[in-house]
Design an enzyme around this catalytic site. Sequence first.
Site, short mmCIF file in Angstrom:
data_model
loop_
_atom_site.label_atom_id
_atom_site.label_comp_id
_atom_site.label_asym_id
_atom_site.label_seq_id
_atom_site.Cartn_x
_atom_site.Cartn_y
_atom_site.Cartn_z
N LYS A 32 18.44 28.24 -12.44
CA LYS A 32 18.78 26.92 -11.94
C LYS A 32 19.02 25.90 -13.06
O LYS A 32 20.02 25.19 -13.04
CB LYS A 32 17.66 26.43 -11.02
CG LYS A 32 17.97 25.15 -10.32
CD LYS A 32 16.76 24.63 -9.58
CE LYS A 32 15.60 24.48 -10.57
NZ LYS A 32 14.44 23.83 -9.94
N THR A 33 18.10 25.85 -13.99
CA THR A 33 18.22 24.87 -15.07
C THR A 33 19.52 25.09 -15.84
O THR A 33 20.22 24.14 -16.20
CB THR A 33 17.02 24.98 -16.04
OG1 THR A 33 15.84 24.99 -15.26
CG2 THR A 33 16.99 23.80 -16.98
N ASP A 219 16.99 17.17 -9.22
CA ASP A 219 16.38 18.50 -9.32
C ASP A 219 15.10 18.53 -8.48
O ASP A 219 14.50 17.49 -8.25
CB ASP A 219 16.06 18.77 -10.80
CG ASP A 219 15.70 20.22 -11.01
OD1 ASP A 219 16.02 21.06 -10.15
OD2 ASP A 219 15.09 20.52 -12.06
N GLU A 220 14.69 19.69 -8.07
CA GLU A 220 13.45 19.85 -7.27
C GLU A 220 13.47 18.93 -6.05
O GLU A 220 12.49 18.25 -5.76
CB GLU A 220 12.21 19.55 -8.13
CG GLU A 220 12.09 20.32 -9.41
CD GLU A 220 11.60 21.74 -9.23
OE1 GLU A 220 11.62 22.26 -8.08
OE2 GLU A 220 11.19 22.34 -10.24
N GLN A 250 9.54 26.46 -2.32
CA GLN A 250 8.67 26.08 -3.43
C GLN A 250 8.16 24.66 -3.29
O GLN A 250 7.75 24.02 -4.27
CB GLN A 250 9.43 26.25 -4.76
CG GLN A 250 9.72 27.70 -5.06
CD GLN A 250 10.37 27.89 -6.42
OE1 GLN A 250 9.79 27.56 -7.44
NE2 GLN A 250 11.57 28.43 -6.43
N ARG A 604 6.24 33.71 -10.54
CA ARG A 604 6.20 33.36 -11.96
C ARG A 604 6.20 34.62 -12.81
O ARG A 604 6.46 34.59 -14.00
CB ARG A 604 4.93 32.56 -12.33
CG ARG A 604 4.71 31.24 -11.61
CD ARG A 604 5.86 30.33 -11.72
NE ARG A 604 6.69 30.42 -10.53
CZ ARG A 604 7.93 29.99 -10.47
NH1 ARG A 604 8.48 29.43 -11.50
NH2 ARG A 604 8.64 30.10 -9.36
#
Length: 751
Positions: A32-33, A219-220, A250, A604
Amino acid sequence: MSANSDLTVPQREAIELIDGPLLVIAGPGSGKTRVITRRIAHMIESGIPAREILAITFTNKAAKEMATRVNDLVPNRFVWISTFHSFCARILRDRAEVVGLQSNYTIFDTTDQKQVIRTVMSEMDLDTVHFPPGKISARISQAKNDLISAERFQEMHNESVGHHLQAIVARVYPAYQKALLNANAVDFDDLLLHVVNLLTENPEIREQLDYRFRYVLVDEYQDTNSAQYKIVSALSQMNRNLCVTGDPDQSIYGWRGARIENIMRFEQEFPETSVVRLEQNFRSTKRILQASDELISNNIQRKHKKLFTENPEGDHVQLLHFFDEKQEADGIAEKILKIKSEEGYKWSDFAITYRVNALSRPLEFALMRNKIPYQVTAGVAFYDRAEVKDMLAYLRVIYNPKDIVAFHRIVNTPKRGIGKVSARKLIAWANRYNLDPLDAALRADEITTLSKRPKILLQSFARMMQEFSLTDAGSIESLLRMIIHRTGYTLGMNHSQSEQDIQRLANVEELLTAAKQFDRASEDDITLEGFLETTALASETDKIDDSAGTVTLLTLHASKGLEFPAFFIVGVEQNLLPHERSLAERDPKELEEERRLLFVGMTRAKEKLFLTETVQREFRGRPLHTITSTFLSEIEIEFKDLTQEEFHLPEPILKKKSKNKDAQKEKLSFLPDTHRLTTGADLLSGRKTSVDIPMGFQRGMLVRHPKYGRGTVVDVGGYSKHRTVTVDFEVNDRSETFIASKSHLQPIGRG
DNA sequence: CCTACTTCTATTTTT
DNA sequence: TAGAAGTAGG
């Protein structure tokens, strides 16, 4: 630039669809980043002026990383990339008057907030014992997150008279807001809320900003609260080029006001939106991803998503079953040692996570015993430490003379004989004549309620404060030094032997270093405003240091956004994960958030994933029988019964029953040889490297100090960054205690 | 103003 | 159990 041939089709779409609203549902580990940064670069390359782009994140860390990566792709273009809070702080500086503030407002942290609430409550004669300020402020914050103003809140609760918490809050909230305004201050929530009001009540300002930021990225997005949603939407009315990225699965901050609905409803809010799903995972093995996917499929409230990966099958996800938390900790330590030696993993490849911080303790001890270097992300935040807050309070009063909280903090710190009563009389008088505290103090002889001595003391305090100015000092660092010198702040600590004083002095030192770095970074544009804003909005989680070369211990919440080759999730048990509070609520939504939390944790892991549970676990002092977590029945997992296992401890340290302090200290001396630590200065500058600290001091060790010469370690205390070493030096029987990380002690052998 | 004792409570914490 | 926060007493 060449085509984006290294990307998947959906990734390319997410980068190239620049105009119109876009929703990017990005699964864990889906790059994503990378997509966001490439997208920004692509926009600039297609001719969009950088200054028309606004990118918003939640953490400083994320903002910094994004900025760096964008700069690598398209150097030296000014794209505004920041957190919600610092974006709002900036917007508010320029238009403070519109919401009744002055542009030199200060930002109150949670401690300051509680302080204000306490004062307000005692003025209203409310009981702060039965209604703790912390609880009240949490309620107020909750209301603010939902865009409920003080007036609205009062209307909503005007029936619940009497002494119910809500009724108390309804009375305190407006008074609190008034006090903030009076102090020319805002709390974290206000930073957002004022901007919301600014935008909704002033169409011309809204239009101006909407026009200025033609392209907005968030973002997020699943973590936005109502206020943040309002801001984003207000900036995307005329120019509907809003790109939000996130993953409803998330969303783990619902308890803090995050509204998962914001992302769920995005398509309705922006009917013309394009939707891109990044479902390919580049992080985890097939088995890890599959188990995570199985788990999250049990949630009802979610957007369908099919996660897949081309990574190898990998090992089975394992459930390690131990007898108690002690065995669990030792078992994990041993597992780490084994994987490291057999499969060549590095310390930094491992992370251990848990639902609540309280679980870290036995783990820390086991790691210490096994001499495994680790970093924990807990403890008092740097900018929360008393000395640092004191110093900053001086700066705050200089910057914003109305900052009453800061004033109260310093008026008698260090002790200068101005007691509570005198201070209160002064403030009462100042309020009556509508004066700033310091101006009132200057005219203290006019205050009839004060007796002679306090009058003189207050006046000399105010005169001293007048001497402090950034212009004269030239830099934040020298201004701070001037304050320390003039107030004699460190006098009591300088030659003290006590561990506490040494620590306090070290904190002051650290702040000076942070200031120095700020000065250097700001070059010719050093402002108090800048320094205070950075310190107010800095956070401790920014400090997780992936280059530290240690095992990382952290909460599941803190693990979001990170990845580790080998990952442990400790205490996957009913009432812990899911947490008892979420079960007590009987709200399926709460349970779903707990499930998402486990999902975030599991995803993770890159290669190895272990969940653990015990038969019994010590809880608030009592050993408690454990119940299997409902989540475990939802996934395929390999069960390993280790209850009969004996984990050999490297050394029989605690043979003697340790009620006495010496034995406790002995226990603590089994630390890794070196430990790396991020200082406040690093935190502020965002520097990733950290300081190497010799930690292996033990009693009897011979050491050399550059100033005092040779000596013998006679005592060690504290641990991690608070570790101290007491040394008896050979010359004139001198004995000194040092902070291990600050001292220049060198081990020169065993005694 | 400091300290020693008592009492209470007990997630997560991007800012 | 441990930590914080409040209270009493010197």
